[in-house]
Design an enzyme around this catalytic site. Structure first.
Site, PDB file in Angstrom:
ATOM      1  CB  ALA A  14      24.633   1.890  23.019  1.00 44.65           C
ATOM      2  CB  SER A  15      19.471   1.626  24.746  1.00 39.81           C
ATOM      3  OG  SER A  15      18.339   1.483  25.565  1.00 39.81           O
ATOM      4  CB  THR A  16      20.920   1.027  30.332  1.00 42.52           C
ATOM      5  OG1 THR A  16      20.180   2.249  30.292  1.00 42.52           O
ATOM      6  CG2 THR A  16      22.402   1.367  30.331  1.00 42.52           C
ATOM      7  CB  SER A  18      17.384  -1.376  24.565  1.00 40.16           C
ATOM      8  OG  SER A  18      16.876  -0.181  24.030  1.00 40.16           O
TER       9      SER A  18
END
Lengths: 208, 208
Positions: A14-16, A18
């Site tokens: 979900a991490s941008t 990442s």
């Protein structure tokens, strides 16, 4: 022959940021002569432990607005396609992360992980539903239905939980994070180069 | 002759990464052909407005631990002296910021600001008391007592408050922040190069 150093890449679907790291870490690590161990995990429990129920980018609107703009700029700088914004954000990454945990040590982990990120941040597709994850696995020539069934088995759910506990116990509080073999922790896509240099044995000038 | 582009550098004396930016922005901007307008402000009111009573580096211990380590590494990488850790952290920056607000447009603003950062993060000195700020001003050949008196006058306190309102209204939520003339906002010491490139007219590859 000297053993090749390894870096652990801890990432959350979900991490941008990442996403940015996932799309460029293999090339950057190759250039630095460093091997990458991909370590999927869920950031949710770590956020929840500090009292957060959603992403800080949602909790703090000015920070969130600038993050999306920054992500556009940084994606462009790294030669990635225009960013699509997951709706809702953050996406529920449980099914995808279970699959990735199952894929550790398998050849398909990296292409699968990159395909999940591409779906979410470049193709405007949902990654939240099991069906989305199955479709991505299928597109890689795998048996998505069978794999997601195995990924949902108790033993694999335990592995995912243990990975989260390991992350926290090793000082991880956000994603992406990079851990070197001597335990040096670097947080954020902006630290990929420094983490790789550290793993390769370089130390910044005057560091004590 | 083309007009030289200008970037606004919004900084907070208590902020660790503002320190790194403050020590390197003039050289980096000079290389990029960009002028810098130093904009001191207080982050406290902006943090307070989102319900924070201290630095997030204190609120979230794992994040704080890694920030201090990262600051050591980054200071070394930029050729700065070993980091001294202000105690207490964050330092009360009110007096120093009032003085800096008074110094806007004056030749001493940049050397004063850098001296405050050096005292706090490289010399292990307190910057919180008015006497500390007076001593720094004096060391620059100025009349510290007189200047701090002027800095504490109602008109200057108003300028400081207005600067904070301007920061918030322009989307600033942390420090350091860089604002270009066309309103592009970059947050964090890690974005200094990108902000300067933007100010100089460059745009990342595929940006819409």
């Amino acid at each position: 022959m000297a053993r090749q150093p390894t870096i652990e890449f801890w990432y959350e679907f979900a991490s941008t940021y990442s996403y940015l790291a996932a799309m460029r870490i293999e090339a950057a690590a190759g250039e630095a002569g460093v091997a990458v161990r991909w370590r999927p995990f869920l950031l949710g429990p770590i956020f929840a432990a500090q009292g957060w129920t959603t992403s800080p980018f949602n909790m703090f609107p000015a920070k969130g607005r600038n993050m999306w703009r920054d992500l556009e700029r940084e994606a462009a700088r790294h030669g990635l396609p225009p960013v699509t914004r997951p709706d809702p954000f953050p996406q529920n990454s449980l099914s995808a992360t279970r699959a990735a945990i199952l894929g550790q040590g398998e050849d398909w982990l990296v292409p699968f992980s990159q395909a999940v990120y591409r779906a979410s941040f470049a193709e405007g597709r949902s990654i939240a539903e099991p069906a989305s994850v199955i479709a991505i696995l299928d597109s890689l020539g795998l048996d998505g239905t069978q794999l997601l069934k195995a990924a949902s088995a108790e033993a694999n759910k335990t592995r995912l939980r243990v990975a989260g506990e390991e992350a926290r116990s090793r000082g991880i509080y956000g994603a992406p994070s990079f851990l070197t073999e001597d335990g040096e922790l670097f947080w954020g896509n902006d630290r990929l180069e420094q983490a790789l240099a550290w793993a390769a044995g370089e130390r910044p000038g005057t560091l004590r």
